[in-house]
Scaffold this motif. Structure first.
Motif, PDB file in Angstrom:
ATOM      1  N   ALA A   1       0.827  -1.208   0.000  1.00  0.00           N
ATOM      2  CA  ALA A   1       0.000   0.000   0.000  1.00  0.00           C
ATOM      3  C   ALA A   1       0.861   1.258   0.000  1.00  0.00           C
ATOM      4  O   ALA A   1       0.535   2.245  -0.671  1.00  0.00           O
ATOM      5  N   VAL A   2       1.973   1.245   0.745  1.00  0.00           N
ATOM      6  CA  VAL A   2       2.873   2.394   0.775  1.00  0.00           C
ATOM      7  C   VAL A   2       3.486   2.618  -0.601  1.00  0.00           C
ATOM      8  O   VAL A   2       3.515   3.742  -1.117  1.00  0.00           O
ATOM      9  N   LEU A   3       3.981   1.557  -1.220  1.00  0.00           N
ATOM     10  CA  LEU A   3       4.578   1.684  -2.554  1.00  0.00           C
ATOM     11  C   LEU A   3       3.552   2.178  -3.566  1.00  0.00           C
ATOM     12  O   LEU A   3       3.857   2.989  -4.442  1.00  0.00           O
ATOM     13  N   ASP A   4       2.319   1.702  -3.435  1.00  0.00           N
ATOM     14  CA  ASP A   4       1.258   2.140  -4.336  1.00  0.00           C
ATOM     15  C   ASP A   4       0.963   3.629  -4.160  1.00  0.00           C
ATOM     16  O   ASP A   4       0.799   4.364  -5.134  1.00  0.00           O
ATOM     17  N   ALA A   5       0.924   4.091  -2.887  1.00  0.00           N
ATOM     18  CA  ALA A   5       0.643   5.506  -2.626  1.00  0.00           C
ATOM     19  C   ALA A   5       1.766   6.403  -3.129  1.00  0.00           C
ATOM     20  O   ALA A   5       1.528   7.504  -3.622  1.00  0.00           O
ATOM     21  N   ILE A   6       3.017   5.926  -3.020  1.00  0.00           N
ATOM     22  CA  ILE A   6       4.150   6.709  -3.518  1.00  0.00           C
ATOM     23  C   ILE A   6       4.082   6.833  -5.034  1.00  0.00           C
ATOM     24  O   ILE A   6       4.309   7.910  -5.598  1.00  0.00           O
ATOM     25  N   GLU A   7       3.744   5.741  -5.693  1.00  0.00           N
ATOM     26  CA  GLU A   7       3.737   5.737  -7.158  1.00  0.00           C
ATOM     27  C   GLU A   7       2.522   6.454  -7.731  1.00  0.00           C
ATOM     28  O   GLU A   7       2.629   7.212  -8.701  1.00  0.00           O
ATOM     29  N   ASN A   8       1.344   6.224  -7.129  1.00  0.00           N
ATOM     30  CA  ASN A   8       0.103   6.667  -7.756  1.00  0.00           C
ATOM     31  C   ASN A   8      -0.677   7.700  -6.959  1.00  0.00           C
ATOM     32  O   ASN A   8      -1.698   8.201  -7.436  1.00  0.00           O
ATOM     33  N   GLY A   9      -0.216   8.007  -5.758  1.00  0.00           N
ATOM     34  CA  GLY A   9      -0.978   8.907  -4.907  1.00  0.00           C
ATOM     35  C   GLY A   9      -1.991   8.126  -4.087  1.00  0.00           C
ATOM     36  O   GLY A   9      -2.432   7.043  -4.480  1.00  0.00           O
ATOM     37  N   PRO A  10      -2.378   8.651  -2.919  1.00  0.00           N
ATOM     38  CA  PRO A  10      -3.358   7.959  -2.078  1.00  0.00           C
ATOM     39  C   PRO A  10      -4.722   7.876  -2.744  1.00  0.00           C
ATOM     40  O   PRO A  10      -5.040   8.644  -3.655  1.00  0.00           O
ATOM     41  N   ASP A  11      -5.538   6.947  -2.292  1.00  0.00           N
ATOM     42  CA  ASP A  11      -6.907   6.801  -2.772  1.00  0.00           C
ATOM     43  C   ASP A  11      -7.637   8.134  -2.583  1.00  0.00           C
ATOM     44  O   ASP A  11      -7.699   8.668  -1.477  1.00  0.00           O
ATOM     45  N   PRO A  12      -8.196   8.702  -3.661  1.00  0.00           N
ATOM     46  CA  PRO A  12      -8.849  10.006  -3.537  1.00  0.00           C
ATOM     47  C   PRO A  12     -10.102   9.996  -2.666  1.00  0.00           C
ATOM     48  O   PRO A  12     -10.613  11.063  -2.326  1.00  0.00           O
ATOM     49  N   ALA A  13     -10.607   8.814  -2.293  1.00  0.00           N
ATOM     50  CA  ALA A  13     -11.744   8.760  -1.370  1.00  0.00           C
ATOM     51  C   ALA A  13     -11.349   9.224   0.028  1.00  0.00           C
ATOM     52  O   ALA A  13     -12.210   9.557   0.837  1.00  0.00           O
ATOM     53  N   PHE A  14     -10.036   9.237   0.313  1.00  0.00           N
ATOM     54  CA  PHE A  14      -9.544   9.663   1.616  1.00  0.00           C
ATOM     55  C   PHE A  14      -9.034  11.093   1.530  1.00  0.00           C
ATOM     56  O   PHE A  14      -8.320  11.458   0.594  1.00  0.00           O
TER      57      PHE A  14
END
Length: 368
Positions: free
Chosen positions: A175-188
């Motif tokens: 999840a951390v790697l995903d947030a770094i690459e793509n940004g956090p889920d915009p629902a949050f």
């Protein structure tokens, strides 16, 4: 900052079917989220990325909209000047949608790629920002045949603590790697009180990271209303247990020793070995590897000598002797190398020390 959570849209195909491709729409801009995850698994996201991009290009051309430009918009590239992130300039928005799609896909591969990368190929499914001149959000919605995505399969109400503790360090690291690459889920929303420290100066909203990790663990989309974040909550406890620091906004994390004196004595001052050791201590990596190893094998043991620490020491406390070692040869770890869980292995403390001693000897011999 708005108190309204951002809305995620989906594009309808020519057959009026929603595509698996999330987009954000704002006045004058479209953001297409990246494709990622394991193909065919629940972690796969935005599998219709290519079809969505083709439709965006087709419908933008058909509407005779003025394109201001297209940029890579991943967290890894946002520190770069716009000129280094641009994929397509306004003057280049000519030709067929198919030709534009091919050009965009090829150009985005090189953006953000390490200068030392061994291959000229790259990711052609990155998060991108498309700016459209003079179009409001509602106009873009109509132009693209886009609708607010409706969530399905997510439960109502809060999830129990027992359910949340299904999240492992492996889920958190992904999840951390995903947030770094793509940004956090915009629902949050952006965090107002705390930051998760991801390393290299990167700070992420803890609740958004945990929501993504819980989604991977539980098999349905976990949203902000499903859990609380804060001191004493399972969210923060699980993130910290996975090896990530959480600090109040604006506060510098207390120094965490990366290498011990014993580590440095093994490395004997060799910069390559020091770098190798730091990769082994990288945030979240040891805990994630142990979690993956337990999931695959059911228990921890040394991959070199086969030692089972629970049997050897008569209890689960023995697992403390299993350490994570970066197995990839030093020569193959160029600057900017992204460590995968397959790059590391579980070794008992004795085997780990011997392996590092052998590496030190080889390094010293090679330097003669």
């Amino acid at each position: 900052m708005s108190d309204v959570s951002p809305m995620v849209y989906e594009i309808l195909s020519e057959g009026a079917e929603p595509l698996s491709a999330a987009i954000d729409i704002e006045d004058g801009a479209i953001v297409l989220h990246s494709r990622g995850g394991t193909i065919g698994s629940y972690s796969e996201r935005n599998r219709d990325y290519s079809e969505a991009l083709r439709l965006i290009l087709t419908r933008t051309l058909e509407a005779r909209a003025v394109l201001r430009g297209i940029w890579v918009d991943s967290a890894r590239t946002r520190h770069l000047p716009g000129a280094d992130r641009i994929i397509l300039a306004s003057s280049e928005f000519v030709g067929s949608p198919s030709d534009l799609f091919t050009l965009i896909s090829r150009r985005m591969q090189a953006i953000g790629r390490s200068s030392t990368a061994q291959t000229t190929r790259g990711n052609s499914n990155k998060r991108i920002r498309i700016e459209v001149e003079g179009k409001s959000r509602s106009q873009i919605e109509r132009m693209l045949s886009a609708h607010i995505r409706r969530e399905s399969g997510s439960p109502r109400g809060r999830l129990s603590a027992d359910t949340l503790y299904s999240v492992t360090a492996e889920h958190v690291r992904e999840a951390v790697l995903d947030a770094i690459e793509n940004g956090p889920d915009p629902a949050f929303q952006e965090s107002r009180q705390y930051d998760l420290i991801a390393g290299d100066g990167i700070r992420l909203p803890p609740k958004a990271v945990f929501g993504r990790a819980a989604t991977l663990a539980l098999g349905f989309r976990v949203l902000p209303e499903h859990f609380s974040a804060g001191e004493g909550e399972p969210c923060f406890k699980i993130l910290r247990a996975a090896g990530f620091g959480i600090v109040p906004k604006g506060e510098v994390e207390r120094a965490v020793p990366v290498l011990s004196r014993e580590d440095l004595s093994w490395a004997e001052g060799d910069p390559r070995l020091v770098s190798h050791l730091k990769r082994e201590r990288h945030r979240g990596l040891p805990a994630a590897k142990r979690a993956e190893f337990r999931r695959i094998h059911g228990r921890l043991f040394c991959e070199l000598c086969g030692l089972d620490p629970v049997i050897q020491y008569g209890g689960p406390e023995g697992e403390a002797c299993i350490e994570v070692h970066h197995a990839l040869p030093l020569a193959e770890m160029a600057p900017g190398h992204e460590t995968r869980l397959s790059d590391v292995e579980c070794l008992c403390a004795n085997c780990h020390r011997v392996v590092h001693s052998q590496m030190s000897q080889r390094s010293r011999f090679a330097g003669r």
